[in-house]
Design an enzyme around this catalytic site. Structure first.
Site, PDB file in Angstrom:
ATOM      1  N   SER A  20       0.856  -1.191   0.000  1.00 52.15           N
ATOM      2  CA  SER A  20       0.000   0.000   0.000  1.00 52.15           C
ATOM      3  C   SER A  20       0.887   1.234   0.000  1.00 52.15           C
ATOM      4  O   SER A  20       2.035   1.184   0.478  1.00 52.15           O
ATOM      5  CB  SER A  20      -0.871   0.010   1.266  1.00 52.15           C
ATOM      6  OG  SER A  20      -1.501   1.266   1.427  1.00 52.15           O
ATOM      7  N   TYR A  36      -1.511  -1.379  10.357  1.00 48.06           N
ATOM      8  CA  TYR A  36      -1.645  -1.534   8.905  1.00 48.06           C
ATOM      9  C   TYR A  36      -0.390  -1.032   8.194  1.00 48.06           C
ATOM     10  O   TYR A  36       0.176  -1.729   7.347  1.00 48.06           O
ATOM     11  CB  TYR A  36      -2.881  -0.773   8.427  1.00 48.06           C
ATOM     12  CG  TYR A  36      -3.201  -0.946   6.961  1.00 48.06           C
ATOM     13  CD1 TYR A  36      -3.853  -2.090   6.510  1.00 48.06           C
ATOM     14  CD2 TYR A  36      -2.860   0.023   6.031  1.00 48.06           C
ATOM     15  CE1 TYR A  36      -4.153  -2.257   5.160  1.00 48.06           C
ATOM     16  CE2 TYR A  36      -3.157  -0.134   4.679  1.00 48.06           C
ATOM     17  CZ  TYR A  36      -3.808  -1.276   4.253  1.00 48.06           C
ATOM     18  OH  TYR A  36      -4.100  -1.433   2.920  1.00 48.06           O
TER      19      TYR A  36
END
Ligand code: NDP
Length: 253
Positions: free
Chosen positions: A147, A160
């Site tokens: 990401s 995350y």
């Protein structure tokens, strides 16, 4: 609710003419994983997915849908075994399954931290580990999904971001460890709108140098390229696909 070690699978219709190229996509029931499964099926791949839930009835009939958790080594071993049993070999792995938790650092529990790291990072490790012997035989390829949050953050997304940063490092380590037989690359998506009914503002689109947020198809196309022979000289890399967002400087007026 999934029972421990239950392992349902659905294969509503076997591909009419199974091809040699077989891919396992984690988290393939929805979102980016689903779009990737649909594109690779169109391109003639045999496609298996592993997900906690079986996909909805609209999923393509030719999918081999396996129910499991990428954070469970026994589920991963079994998914890879069943994929190879069904299709004869494994040529590619897409480590796409991912979860996130937004919680302040002080409130984030160890259990929540471990859950995110286990699914996103440990799951990628486990799938690579158990796919590797098959991929070495076929000269296969792995694509991991990280990401842009590996490089930049919103507040309160520490687990995350850490998991996605780990995937970038794991990618080059795997590439060096599994080469030359197996290539391993990583994609870092930016804002990808996975809900076709979601509405976002013109300003949201406009802040992207490309003029729009991304779609699952944008990522699926890059995955397809990285699994193809045309990308045979590319390994260990991390490709940011974000419509240019991380290249744009933003100042308060
Ligand atoms: P979705 O939530 O739409 O889909 C993720 C899929 O992964 C779901 O089918 C989910 O199943 C499955 N999954 C979750 N946990 C597990 C597990 N333990 N084992 C197997 N499968 C699991 O996500 P996206 O399509 O948006 O994202 C896909 C990947 O792309 C993720 O890694 C995400 O971090 C990354 N990404 C997405 C971005 C975006 O803007 N959408 C941006 C940057 C990166 P279930 O629904 O049953 O939980």
């Amino acid at each position: 609710m999934k029972e421990p070690f239950s392992f349902l699978h659905r294969f509503r219709k076997a591909p009419a003419s199974p091809t040699k190229r077989t891919v396992l996509i984690t988290g393939g029931a929805r979102g980016i994983g689903r779009a990737t499964a649909e594109l690779l099926l169109k391109e003639g791949w045999s496609v298996a997915i592993i997900d906690p839930q079986l996909p909805d009835a609209d999923a393509p009939d030719q999918l081999l849908s396996l129910q499991g958790d990428v954070g469970s080594e026994s589920d991963v071993e079994r998914a890879i075994r069943e994929t190879v049993e069904a299709f004869g070999q494994l040529d590619a792995l897409v480590n796409n399954a991912g979860i996130g938790i937004t919680r302040s650092l002080e409130e984030l529990t160890l259990e929540e931290w471990n859950r995110v790291i286990c699914t996103n990072l440990t799951g990628t490790f486990l799938c690579a580990k158990h796919a590797a012997p098959h991929l070495r035989k076929t000269g296969g390829s792995i694509v991991n999904i990280s990401s842009t949050r590996a490089r930049q953050s919103e507040p309160d997304t520490v687990a995350y971001s850490a998991s996605k940063g780990g995937i970038g490092a794991l990618t080059h380590s795997l590439a060096v460890s599994l080469g030359p037989e197996v290539r391993v690359n990583c994609i870092s998506p930016g804002w990808i709108e996975t809900d076709p009914l979601a509405v976002h503002s013109e300003a949201d689109d406009a802040q992207h140098p490309c003029g729009r947020a991304g779609t699952p198809a944008d990522i699926a196309a890059m995955i397809s390229y990285l699994l193809s022979e045309q990308s045979g000289f590319i390994t260990g890399q991390d490709f940011v696909i974000d419509g240019g967002m991380t290249k744009k400087m933003i100042y308060a007026e």
